[in-house]
Design an enzyme around this catalytic site. Structure first.
Site, PDB file in Angstrom:
ATOM      1  CE  LYS A 133      -2.836   0.876   3.659  1.00 18.07           C
ATOM      2  NZ  LYS A 133      -2.604   2.253   4.157  1.00 18.07           N
ATOM      3  NE  ARG A 158       6.316   6.561   0.873  1.00 17.01           N
ATOM      4  CZ  ARG A 158       5.448   6.337   1.862  1.00 17.01           C
ATOM      5  NH1 ARG A 158       4.357   5.624   1.637  1.00 17.01           N
ATOM      6  NH2 ARG A 158       5.649   6.832   3.071  1.00 17.01           N
ATOM      7  CG  ASP A 184       0.552   0.066   9.489  1.00 16.69           C
ATOM      8  OD1 ASP A 184       0.181   0.904  10.334  1.00 16.69           O
ATOM      9  OD2 ASP A 184       0.951   0.390   8.351  1.00 16.69           O
TER      10      ASP A 184
HETATM   11  C1  S3P Z   1       2.579   4.895   6.259  1.00 21.90           C
HETATM   12  C2  S3P Z   1       3.163   5.232   7.462  1.00 21.90           C
HETATM   13  C3  S3P Z   1       2.639   4.805   8.772  1.00 21.90           C
HETATM   14  C4  S3P Z   1       1.689   3.632   8.629  1.00 21.90           C
HETATM   15  C5  S3P Z   1       0.691   3.834   7.534  1.00 21.90           C
HETATM   16  C6  S3P Z   1       1.389   4.023   6.189  1.00 21.90           C
HETATM   17  C7  S3P Z   1       3.161   5.406   5.007  1.00 21.90           C
HETATM   18  O1  S3P Z   1       1.928   5.886   9.337  1.00 21.90           O
HETATM   19  O2  S3P Z   1       1.024   3.393   9.849  1.00 21.90           O
HETATM   20  O3  S3P Z   1      -0.181   2.723   7.432  1.00 21.90           O
HETATM   21  O4  S3P Z   1       2.781   4.919   3.921  1.00 21.90           O
HETATM   22  O5  S3P Z   1       4.024   6.282   5.088  1.00 21.90           O
HETATM   23  P1  S3P Z   1       2.655   7.042  10.215  1.00 21.90           P
HETATM   24  O6  S3P Z   1       3.594   7.766   9.366  1.00 21.90           O
HETATM   25  O7  S3P Z   1       1.540   7.915  10.704  1.00 21.90           O
HETATM   26  O8  S3P Z   1       3.330   6.320  11.343  1.00 21.90           O
END
Ligand code: S3P
Length: 427
Positions: free
Chosen positions: A20, A25, A313
């Protein structure tokens, strides 16, 4: 929905769907680069489709085909003022990273999302982007959506992140690419580095020394083809399922093994799980491998400190794993769980307690006394995809019937989850 009857075992293999974080990105970089970017194994989950729809409203031509996404990028200057609001749905990654891109664009945009997004803190990105010069407003002075952004000329900053967050780091990196000079971002703990890796893939320059990241402004990027590795956060549900359902053996193919994401592998090993990596291709821009997992006897562990961002996660599914391990598992330093799609300390504890687990919430995590048999009940995802999948895995080991309400939330990150899960069950 009523879930799966207790299987005798799980057997077979799964090709894990695209990551994901990397899928988001790939669209963002493709949209701001010059030229055609083709993305294969893109995750067609609701969150990543929200990112596509936002960039389409920003004037980027994106063609979504069955198995790939083609993005026609015209550079940062190719983005145009959207006529409609940009709806990020349930996606925190979309709203935070997109804010960083829009901070440097000389037009106005409004960002909205669903009920869960409306409760998630935005000051963590709004603050540093304002310091760089973007004009951002929103509910409660920019703390919550709707956010309204009028970007423009940005000054570089040196910014020490107050929380370990890849989303905040990435938002600042996207803004830094457009600033008048060199920006420095300092992380308290290492978080997922997909943005840094992808900048290089698109021909950009970024320097990393320990926890400091340096980015020159005024860079232009060139399109690149991306093959998205499988999402270890999705694989995690099967890593745990095959560890706790008796007599199981499951092969998970094409799993992303970026070291900033593999905390769950370390925890599984510490708890005595049988996980074996093969076909490890570490030289790719994002490392990938296959993982074989077999049922094993597990023991409790302590999860704290530096490892937390590497498995943030996965904590809901690790909590389920801990209910089946002998001894106590303690999860600490995970305050960030409170500001995910739901307050995951509360939702994990509340739903697992309904199944009879011995689990209590703490201020920064949870304490789980393992070896407890679980029994069926009516449980709820609370609209959180990872809570929904954790409960679906719990249904495999429950005595009696488990009914999952709001199961549709799972399509946020894993639309084929139930197909994959039922395909492994043996009676
Ligand atoms: C993500 C960063 C994490 C993660 C989220 C996806 C990302 O969040 O929990 O599911 O794609 O950069 P945080 O940056 O808030 O920790």
């Amino acid at each position: 929905m009523k879930l799966i009857d207790t299987p005798a075992s799980l057997q077979g293999e799964i090709l894990v769907p695209g990551d994901k974080s990397i899928s988001h990105r790939s669209v963002m970089f493709g949209a701001i680069a010059n030229g055609r970017t083709t993305v294969t194994n893109f995750l067609m989950g609701d969150d990543c489709l929200s990112t596509i729809s936002c960039f389409q409203k920003l004037g980027v031509h994106i063609d979504v085909q069955k198995d790939k996404v083609i993005i026609e990028g015209n550079g940062l200057d190719g983005l145009i003022e959207p006529k409609e609001v940009l709806d990020v749905g349930n996606s925190g990654t979309t709203i935070r990273l997109l804010s960083g891109i829009l901070a440097g664009r000389e037009f106005h945009a409004t960002l909205v999302g669903d009920h869960s997004i409306g409760k998630r803190p935005m000051t963590r990105v709004v603050g540093p982007l304002r310091t760089m010069g973007a004009k951002i407003d929103g509910r409660n002075n920019g703390e919550f959506t709707p956010l309204s952004i009028r970007g423009g000329s940005l000054e570089p900053i040196t910014y020490e992140l107050p929380v370990a967050s890849a989303q905040v780091k990435s938002a600042i990196i996207f803004a830094a690419l457009q600033a008048n000079g060199k920006t420095t971002v300092i992380e308290p703990l290492a978080t997922r580095d997909h943005t840094e890796r992808m900048i290089k893939r698109f021909g950009g320059k970024i320097d990393i020394k320990d926890k400091a990241i340096y980015i020159e402004g005024g860079q232009s990027l060139t399109a690149a083809d991306i093959h998205v590795p499988g999402d270890i956060s999705s694989a995690a549900f099967f890593l745990v399922a095959a560890s706790i359902v008796p007599n199981s053996r499951v092969l998970l193919k094409n799993v992303g093994l970026n070291p900033t994401r593999t905390g769950i592998m370390d925890v599984l090993k510490n708890m005595g799980a049988s996980v074996e990596i093969s076909q490890n291709e570490s030289e790719l821009f994002e490392p990938v491998g296959d993982i074989t997992v077999r049922t094993s006897n597990l023991t409790g562990t302590v999860i704290e400190g530096d490892i937390i961002p590497k498995l943030i996660d996965e904590i809901p599914i690790i909590a389920l794993l801990a209910t089946q391990a002998s001894g106590t598992t303690v999860i600490k330093d995970a305050h960030e769980l409170k500001v995910k799609e739901t307050n995951r300390i509360d939702t994990v504890v509340q739903e697992l307690q309904k199944l009879g687990a011995d689990i209590v919430a703490t201020d920064d995590g949870m304490v789980i006394k393992g070896g407890t048999p679980l029994s069926g009940n009516v449980v709820n995802s609370h609209g959180d995809h990872r809570i929904g999948m954790m409960l679906a895995v719990a249904s495999l080991i429950c005595e009696g019937e488990l009914t999952l309400e709001n199961a549709e939330a799972i399509s946020v990150s894993y639309p084929t989850f139930f197909e994959h899960l039922t395909g492994l069950t043996q009676n």
